[in-house]
Design a protein around this motif. Structure first.
Motif, PDB file in Angstrom:
ATOM      1  N   GLU A 294     100.580 -33.097 109.225  1.00 38.62           N
ATOM      2  CA  GLU A 294      99.266 -33.335 108.914  1.00 38.62           C
ATOM      3  C   GLU A 294      98.704 -34.104 107.463  1.00 38.62           C
ATOM      4  N   ARG A 295     101.032 -34.200 106.719  1.00 37.30           N
ATOM      5  CA  ARG A 295     101.026 -34.520 105.270  1.00 37.30           C
ATOM      6  C   ARG A 295     102.167 -35.923 105.439  1.00 37.30           C
ATOM      7  N   TYR A 296     101.659 -36.570 103.571  1.00 38.86           N
ATOM      8  CA  TYR A 296     102.720 -37.505 103.912  1.00 38.86           C
ATOM      9  C   TYR A 296     103.881 -36.820 102.442  1.00 38.86           C
ATOM     10  N   ARG A 297     105.114 -37.506 103.250  1.00 37.03           N
ATOM     11  CA  ARG A 297     105.878 -37.110 101.635  1.00 37.03           C
ATOM     12  C   ARG A 297     106.240 -38.619 101.307  1.00 37.03           C
ATOM     13  N   TYR A 298     106.713 -38.652  99.892  1.00 37.09           N
ATOM     14  CA  TYR A 298     107.238 -39.503  99.307  1.00 37.09           C
ATOM     15  C   TYR A 298     107.814 -39.540  98.791  1.00 37.09           C
ATOM     16  N   MET A 299     108.823 -40.561  98.427  1.00 40.80           N
ATOM     17  CA  MET A 299     109.552 -40.715  97.242  1.00 40.80           C
ATOM     18  C   MET A 299     110.385 -41.489  95.878  1.00 40.80           C
ATOM     19  N   ALA A 300     110.364 -41.717  95.453  1.00 39.31           N
ATOM     20  CA  ALA A 300     110.869 -43.503  94.472  1.00 39.31           C
ATOM     21  C   ALA A 300     112.152 -43.081  93.948  1.00 39.31           C
ATOM     22  N   PRO A 301     113.136 -43.739  93.206  1.00 39.58           N
ATOM     23  CA  PRO A 301     113.482 -43.482  92.172  1.00 39.58           C
ATOM     24  C   PRO A 301     113.633 -43.410  90.842  1.00 39.58           C
ATOM     25  N   LEU A 302     113.782 -42.706  90.129  1.00 37.54           N
ATOM     26  CA  LEU A 302     114.197 -43.094  88.258  1.00 37.54           C
ATOM     27  C   LEU A 302     114.797 -43.767  88.102  1.00 37.54           C
TER      28      LEU A 302
ATOM     29  N   GLY B  52     114.940 -38.804  91.489  1.00 30.99           N
ATOM     30  CA  GLY B  52     113.259 -39.468  91.570  1.00 30.99           C
ATOM     31  C   GLY B  52     112.320 -37.905  91.489  1.00 30.99           C
ATOM     32  N   ILE B  53     111.241 -38.700  91.666  1.00 36.04           N
ATOM     33  CA  ILE B  53     110.248 -37.666  91.786  1.00 36.04           C
ATOM     34  C   ILE B  53     109.377 -38.037  93.264  1.00 36.04           C
ATOM     35  N   SER B  54     109.552 -37.031  94.039  1.00 36.70           N
ATOM     36  CA  SER B  54     108.658 -37.002  95.374  1.00 36.70           C
ATOM     37  C   SER B  54     107.021 -36.708  95.355  1.00 36.70           C
ATOM     38  N   VAL B  55     106.456 -37.398  95.883  1.00 35.83           N
ATOM     39  CA  VAL B  55     105.172 -36.852  96.202  1.00 35.83           C
ATOM     40  C   VAL B  55     104.808 -36.809  97.462  1.00 35.83           C
ATOM     41  N   THR B  56     104.242 -35.486  97.324  1.00 34.38           N
ATOM     42  CA  THR B  56     103.440 -34.596  98.894  1.00 34.38           C
ATOM     43  C   THR B  56     102.065 -34.892  98.532  1.00 34.38           C
TER      44      THR B  56
ATOM     45  N   ARG C 176     102.135 -44.126  95.960  1.00 36.18           N
ATOM     46  CA  ARG C 176     102.898 -45.572  95.085  1.00 36.18           C
ATOM     47  C   ARG C 176     101.500 -45.149  93.868  1.00 36.18           C
ATOM     48  N   SER C 177     100.973 -44.587  94.196  1.00 37.06           N
ATOM     49  CA  SER C 177      99.577 -44.941  93.078  1.00 37.06           C
ATOM     50  C   SER C 177      99.714 -43.816  92.432  1.00 37.06           C
ATOM     51  N   PHE C 178      99.778 -42.301  92.597  1.00 35.08           N
ATOM     52  CA  PHE C 178     100.134 -41.471  92.031  1.00 35.08           C
ATOM     53  C   PHE C 178     101.200 -41.343  91.150  1.00 35.08           C
ATOM     54  N   PHE C 179     102.353 -42.117  91.832  1.00 30.64           N
ATOM     55  CA  PHE C 179     103.823 -41.798  91.839  1.00 30.64           C
ATOM     56  C   PHE C 179     103.865 -42.822  90.302  1.00 30.64           C
ATOM     57  N   GLU C 180     103.165 -44.098  90.394  1.00 27.56           N
ATOM     58  CA  GLU C 180     102.802 -45.521  89.448  1.00 27.56           C
ATOM     59  C   GLU C 180     102.324 -44.474  87.229  1.00 27.56           C
ATOM     60  N   GLN C 181     101.606 -43.454  88.242  1.00 26.64           N
ATOM     61  CA  GLN C 181     100.604 -43.303  87.046  1.00 26.64           C
ATOM     62  C   GLN C 181     101.175 -42.207  86.518  1.00 26.64           C
ATOM     63  N   ILE C 182     102.765 -40.972  87.377  1.00 24.63           N
ATOM     64  CA  ILE C 182     103.696 -40.463  86.369  1.00 24.63           C
ATOM     65  C   ILE C 182     104.507 -41.579  86.240  1.00 24.63           C
ATOM     66  N   LEU C 183     104.923 -42.270  86.225  1.00 24.63           N
ATOM     67  CA  LEU C 183     105.737 -43.585  85.385  1.00 24.63           C
ATOM     68  C   LEU C 183     105.025 -44.033  84.263  1.00 24.63           C
ATOM     69  N   ILE C 184     104.068 -44.473  83.928  1.00 27.03           N
ATOM     70  CA  ILE C 184     103.241 -44.441  82.879  1.00 27.03           C
ATOM     71  C   ILE C 184     103.021 -43.861  82.297  1.00 27.03           C
ATOM     72  N   THR C 185     102.520 -42.427  82.407  1.00 28.54           N
ATOM     73  CA  THR C 185     103.019 -41.567  81.337  1.00 28.54           C
ATOM     74  C   THR C 185     103.956 -40.859  81.179  1.00 28.54           C
ATOM     75  N   ARG C 186     104.998 -41.182  81.760  1.00 28.11           N
ATOM     76  CA  ARG C 186     106.149 -40.748  81.389  1.00 28.11           C
ATOM     77  C   ARG C 186     106.890 -41.869  80.598  1.00 28.11           C
ATOM     78  N   SER C 187     106.424 -43.077  80.037  1.00 30.80           N
ATOM     79  CA  SER C 187     106.761 -44.168  79.959  1.00 30.80           C
ATOM     80  C   SER C 187     105.911 -43.974  78.518  1.00 30.80           C
ATOM     81  N   TRP C 188     104.834 -42.995  77.887  1.00 28.96           N
ATOM     82  CA  TRP C 188     104.728 -43.263  76.760  1.00 28.96           C
ATOM     83  C   TRP C 188     104.560 -42.124  76.429  1.00 28.96           C
ATOM     84  N   ASN C 189     105.329 -41.175  77.114  1.00 25.93           N
ATOM     85  CA  ASN C 189     106.184 -40.207  76.313  1.00 25.93           C
ATOM     86  C   ASN C 189     106.710 -40.437  76.025  1.00 25.93           C
ATOM     87  N   ALA C 190     108.562 -41.415  76.641  1.00 25.37           N
ATOM     88  CA  ALA C 190     109.370 -41.620  76.389  1.00 25.37           C
ATOM     89  C   ALA C 190     109.719 -42.178  75.333  1.00 25.37           C
ATOM     90  N   ARG C 191     107.921 -42.963  75.386  1.00 26.79           N
ATOM     91  CA  ARG C 191     107.539 -44.658  73.589  1.00 26.79           C
ATOM     92  C   ARG C 191     107.959 -43.677  72.708  1.00 26.79           C
TER      93      ARG C 191
END
Ligand SMILES: Nc1nc2c(ncn2[C@@H]2O[C@H](COP(=O)(O)OP(=O)(O)OP(=O)(O)O)[C@@H](O)[C@H]2O)c(=O)[nH]1
Length: 462
Positions: A217-225, A248-252, A107-122
């Motif tokens: 041994e891995r974990y995959r996560y995904m949340a919508p855009l 969405g963005i998946s994080v592995t 989630r934390s990785f995903f949030e970081q990406i969202l923040i960066t994308r938001s900065w870009n979109a702004r």
């Protein structure tokens, strides 16, 4: 050898007592004086010894041990169950924590990406120098996508999607974390979802907020855009409206915390076995102390022979046993002569020592397990002899008297100069209405022995 000390013929006859292994043993023990002496319960104070109760005693004694062992076994099982539960609980907690840690990291990785994308979109996208790694995005169809500033400086517009892909490349290179921006209607073919991502995207359209799972041994996560106003610039022609799940963005995560299975197993085994060991040792000590207590409750502390309490209970049982088995029962009361004078001459501690010596000498004369010696009063002892009668009694009582004389304990007030005893003997061959009468008879005989000058044996007439 007197009759009473001679082993009787062994009474096992085929068909006689063979109702069960235990009964054969007990009946044999009950009817055979020689075997009686082998029967260990007879040596244990507090153990009932009449024929009927003998059997009960055998059982109850064994049952006491069995109950104790059963309780110990139950405690051990309970302990094992507790340790097992603790193991299962810890394993479950480790699993939950592992899952929580993984989803929060993703989630934390995903949030970081969202923040960066938001900065870009702004900034409606940002321009970057065109390099071999940053080539103009052919799928970005907006005016002024590429700007030539000078001969050697060309800029291209980096929108949030382009930026996400570039950051994903850096992240994978640095620590193996994979980001994948994807959509069910991708503009760029490389953004095609995997089957798991496509399933997640469909679930997001149904309202699911996020999805995560461990695989290997891995974990995959995904949340919508979700589609925002800034996104419509590029995505309106795909038919999206504000608020729609656009992708969405998946994080592995390449590694997640492992479950400490070996550590948990080893620690719980150690705790379990340690506890069992303590339980066994404590159980054993308790059993030993319990036995000692039971024995001490029936032992006279000064002389080491049975006490009055044991005598009273067991004479009664022996009497009933004799009555049922139609066997005689003899009681000998022995009293140290002029013991007051002995105490007065040598003092109480010497008197105690004399009592100990006499008691041990009398007890040492008893050859059969069925016989017992008890301290009946201050300087008075009682000997109970089941299944004993006849002329040999006089001889046996005389032997008791002689054995005390042979201790050679100086006693100036006595005629012979040594400690002596007077003995009153009584036998019940079926005429006494109770054990009390037998005591009265022996007491009367003892009184007579004292009257007749002490240091002698008197037998109460049958
Ligand atoms: N040292 C010692 N003396 C005891 C103990 N119990 C009782 N006595 C003594 O035993 C003595 C018994 O005295 P008596 O009952 O008068 O009898 P006796 O002097 O032996 O005289 P006879 O029995 O008639 O021969 C008393 O002096 C008690 O104090 C004991 O545990 N230790």
């Amino acid at each position: 050898m007197p009759d009473r000390l001679r082993p009787a013929p062994y009474p096992i006859s085929p068909g006689g007592h063979f109702r069960g292994m235990l009964e054969v043993d007990l009946n044999t023990v009950l009817t055979d004086p020689a075997l009686n002496s082998c029967y260990p319960c007879r040596y244990l104070p507090g153990i009932d010894s009449s024929p009927f109760t003998y059997r009960q005693t055998f059982f109850s004694f064994r049952m006491t041990d069995r109950h104790f062992n059963l309780r110990l076994l139950l405690a051990a099982l309970l302990w094992c169950a507790l340790v097992g539960l603790s193991f299962a609980w810890n394993l479950y907690q480790a699993h939950v924590q592992r899952q929580t840690l993984a989803i929060e990291t993703a989630r934390s990785f995903f949030e970081q990406i969202l923040i960066t994308r938001s900065w870009n979109a702004r900034h409606e996208g940002v321009y970057a120098r065109v390099t071999p790694d940053t080539q103009p995005n052919p799928y970005l169809k907006v005016p002024n996508r590429d700007l030539r500033c000078s001969e050697d400086l060309c800029l291209t517009l980096i929108n949030p999607a382009f930026m996400t892909r570039q950051i994903a490349g850096i992240a994978q290179h640095r620590n193996g974390v994979q980001f994948h921006i994807t959509s069910l209607k991708p503009i760029r073919p490389e953004n095609e979802p995997t089957p798991w991502e496509a399933e997640a995207l469909r679930q997001f359209e149904q309202g699911l907020a996020e999805k995560g799972e461990i695989f290997g041994e891995r974990y995959r996560y995904m949340a919508p855009l979700y589609t925002e106003n800034a996104c419509l610039k590029c995505h309106k022609e795909q038919g999206y409206e504000k608020g729609d799940v656009r992708g969405g963005i998946s994080v592995t995560l390449p590694h997640i915390a492992r479950i400490p299975f070996v550590e948990l197993t080893v620690s719980h085994l150690a705790i379990g076995l340690g506890g069992l060991l303590i339980l066994l040792v404590m159980g054993h000590l308790l059993e030993v102390y319990h036995r000692q207590l039971r024995e001490q409750a029936n032992i006279d502390a000064l002389t080491g022979v049975s006490n009055r309490r044991y005598f009273t209970g067991h004479l009664e049982q022996e009497w009933r046993r004799g009555r049922r088995g139609q066997q005689p029962l003899t009681l000998i009361l022995c009293d140290i002569d002029h013991f007051k004078a002995y105490n007065d001459t040598f003092g109480h501690p010497a008197g105690d020592q004399c009592l100990r010596q006499v008691a041990q000498a009398l007890q040492g004369k008893l050859g059969r397990g069925g016989d017992f010696c008890a301290r009946y009063g201050g300087e008075e002892f009682a000997l109970v002899l089941p299944n004993t009668s006849g002329s040999e009694l006089q001889t046996f009582a005389e032997e008791l008297r002689q054995i005390v004389i042979s201790l050679n304990i100086p006693h100036p007030s006595n005629a012979g100069g040594v400690v002596t005893i007077s003995l009153g003997v009584a036998t019940d061959e079926g005429s006494c209405p109770g054990a009390e009468t037998l005591i009265q008879h022996a007491d009367r005989a003892l009184y007579l022995a004292k009257q007749k000058g002490r240091n002698r044996v008197e037998i109460h007439p049958a």
